[in-house]
Design an enzyme around this catalytic site. Structure first.
Site, PDB file in Angstrom:
ATOM      1  N   GLU A   1       0.800  -1.228   0.000  1.00  0.00           N
ATOM      2  CA  GLU A   1       0.000   0.000   0.000  1.00  0.00           C
ATOM      3  C   GLU A   1       0.833   1.278   0.000  1.00  0.00           C
ATOM      4  O   GLU A   1       0.791   2.067   0.954  1.00  0.00           O
ATOM      5  CB  GLU A   1      -0.981   0.007   1.188  1.00  0.00           C
ATOM      6  CG  GLU A   1      -1.949  -1.161   1.180  1.00  0.00           C
ATOM      7  CD  GLU A   1      -2.981  -1.088   2.319  1.00  0.00           C
ATOM      8  OE1 GLU A   1      -2.873  -0.204   3.173  1.00  0.00           O
ATOM      9  OE2 GLU A   1      -3.896  -1.932   2.325  1.00  0.00           O
TER      10      GLU A   1
ATOM     11  N   GLU B   1      -5.733  -8.523   0.437  1.00  0.00           N
ATOM     12  CA  GLU B   1      -6.481  -8.172   1.648  1.00  0.00           C
ATOM     13  C   GLU B   1      -7.917  -7.857   1.275  1.00  0.00           C
ATOM     14  O   GLU B   1      -8.176  -7.134   0.303  1.00  0.00           O
ATOM     15  CB  GLU B   1      -5.919  -6.915   2.347  1.00  0.00           C
ATOM     16  CG  GLU B   1      -4.615  -7.103   3.042  1.00  0.00           C
ATOM     17  CD  GLU B   1      -4.118  -5.824   3.724  1.00  0.00           C
ATOM     18  OE1 GLU B   1      -4.937  -4.978   4.120  1.00  0.00           O
ATOM     19  OE2 GLU B   1      -2.883  -5.692   3.826  1.00  0.00           O
TER      20      GLU B   1
HETATM   21  O1  IFM Z   1      -4.885  -3.334   8.973  1.00  0.00           O
HETATM   22  C1  IFM Z   1      -4.706  -2.725   7.743  1.00  0.00           C
HETATM   23  C2  IFM Z   1      -3.506  -3.306   7.026  1.00  0.00           C
HETATM   24  O2  IFM Z   1      -2.358  -3.221   7.792  1.00  0.00           O
HETATM   25  C3  IFM Z   1      -3.278  -2.589   5.716  1.00  0.00           C
HETATM   26  N1  IFM Z   1      -4.472  -2.597   4.928  1.00  0.00           N
HETATM   27  C4  IFM Z   1      -5.692  -2.139   5.554  1.00  0.00           C
HETATM   28  C5  IFM Z   1      -5.913  -2.891   6.838  1.00  0.00           C
HETATM   29  C6  IFM Z   1      -7.213  -2.428   7.512  1.00  0.00           C
HETATM   30  O3  IFM Z   1      -7.146  -1.072   7.805  1.00  0.00           O
END
Ligand code: IFM
Length: 457
Positions: free
Chosen positions: A172, A359
């Site tokens: 990210e 994710e």
């Molecule tokens: O917990 C975070 C993760 O570390 C990075 N992506 C988003 C998730 C939720 O906020």
């Protein structure tokens, strides 16, 4: 669960990988054990006022000591893959120079445990815990950090490349750049647009250089990619100003990262918009950034509906709430069709060779009922609805190879501390005892049977 959501069977490709994920600072704890150096998150969370309740990751889920129990639970959930990140300051306490063998040994133990349990490890090289010593030298705004990252990447690849075959460079970059250097909500807590943009360029460059380095080191079994948080952006109205605002939001959140990686250029409209804030880009940088990747990791949580808002100085817009929509605790709209939208767009506009959902998940208040069960039906609905959209995209030709639910257990949720829970496994904050939630049991059954449990409420 509403009756109309019920689906009995949903076939994904034979070799599709079903997994779950977490990251080093969010679960490991042991923040100063066995030679580990401080990271920017140690410093940031130890500064009062930065994190809800002044929570820190000092102990987190104590995964550093309990990894065996955690891998056992992952095996119980029937996970086929586990995505974790490696803590740079655990391996290189000063960020460069001397390697901390004890730090590497922890990941050796973890990887071996995963492999013994038949769970494929996927390693992320950078998930936000920059060694503090490097931050003291300017952090990601300093171009030297790119070289230091390359060296760190080659050390860990050398150590684990024989057993870890899925690698991602940076997690990210948008969040690191803007969340950490413009909005100041995340470590290192800076609030400067120019710095944020320079950081974004260095992160992309670090990604490209690491891909090149790891490829040169060889091992054709290893697949290397980057993980982007991608967000569909919709205008709040049909008006031209809101449409332009939506295009800018898309420009700085999505295209600013996708275009250089896949098309070898920063988006023209954003270069014009950022004007003199555009980062220093040296000859050859863009070529490095656009080094081919084996897959793109997509973190998908929500969409944004935006309206023009000229007094917002960075990008001239603001997000607006959508009437009638459901929101998670973070105040993110639940919008499963956005996952489909993003996947189809990637296929049509950027053609990544492969995609993993690295994710996807949601935080809802989870409380144990009188029998001690954590009956997180909303999370089950959330996942089910998103799996359906992923399946739709695959049917239309998107090369989606796997799906990692965020997160394997409740963990340190950055500036929200422990107040937000995402896990398939509940972690009691007093005792650190783990308990599989109903969503974990549901996911287990889904992985085993590729079938949703159609229980009417
Ligand atoms: O917990 C975070 C993760 O570390 C990075 N992506 C988003 C998730 C939720 O906020």
């Amino acid at each position: 669960m509403k009756a109309e959501r019920l689906v009995t069977s949903l076939r994904f490709p034979e070799d599709f990988l079903w997994g779950s994920a977490a990251s080093a600072y969010q679960i490991e704890g042991a923040h100063n054990e066995d030679g580990k150096g401080d990271s920017i998150w140690d410093q940031f969370s130890h500064t009062p006022g930065n994190v809800a309740n002044n929570d820190t990751g000092d102990v987190a889920c104590d995964h550093y000591h309990r990894y065996r129990e955690d891998v056992e639970l992952m095996a119980f959930l029937s996970l086929q893959a586990y995505r974790f990140s490696i803590s740079w300051p655990r391996v290189l306490p000063q960020g460069k120079g001397e390697v901390n063998q004890a730090g590497l040994d922890f990941y050796h133990r973890l990887v071996d445990e995963l492999l013994d349990a038949g769970i494929a490890p996927m390693a992320t090289l950078y998930m936000w815990d920059l060694p503090q010593t490097l931050q003291d030298e300017g952090g990601w705004a300093n171009r030297d950090t790119v070289k230091n990252f390359q060296d760190y990447a080659s050390i860990v690849y050398q150590a684990f490349g024989d057993r870890v075959h899925l690698w991602s460079t940076i997690n990210e970059p948008w969040v690191i750049s803007f969340g950490g250097h413009y909005y100041g909500l995340l470590a290192p807590g800076m609030k400067d647009a120019e710095t944020a943009l320079q950081v974004s360029h260095h992160l992309l460059l670090a990604h490209g250089q690491a891909v090149q380095t790891l490829r040169e080191m060889g091992d054709k079994r290893c697949k290397i990619g980057i993980v982007l948080n991608l967000t569909p952006i919709h205008p709040a109205s049909e008006g031209a100003e809101d449409h332009e605002a939506a295009s800018r939001a898309d420009g700085y959140m999505n295209r600013w990262f996708l275009d250089p990686i896949f098309a070898g250029n920063y988006p023209e409209d954003m270069l014009t918009w950022f004007g003199d804030k555009v980062p220093a880009i040296e000859p050859g940088d863009i070529e490095t950034i656009s080094t081919g990747i084996d897959y793109l990791g997509v973190n998908y949580y929500t969409r944004l509906v935006v309206e023009a808002f000229p007094s917002e100085t960075l990008i001239g817009l603001r997000p607006i709430p959508v009437e009638g929509s459901e929101y998670t605790e973070t105040n993110w709209e639940v919008f499963p069709q956005g996952l489909y939208e993003i996947l189809i767009r990637l296929m049509n506009e950027y053609q990544p060779p492969a995609i993993y959902i690295t994710e996807n998940g949601a935080n809802f208040p989870d409380e144990a009922d009188e029998t001690g069960q954590i009956n997180d039906v909303k999370r089950i609905e959330f996942l089910q609805d998103h799996f359906l959209q992923a399946h739709r995209a695959i049917e239309e030709g998107v090369p989606l190879l796997g799906y990692f639910v965020w997160s394997v257990m409740d963990l340190f949720e950055w500036d929200s501390g422990y107040s937000h829970r995402y896990g398939l496994i509940y972690v009691n904050r007093e005792t650190l005892e783990r308990k599989v939630k109903r969503s974990g049991l549901w996911y287990k059954q889904f992985i085993q049977q590729q079938m949703f449990m159609g229980e009417a409420q």
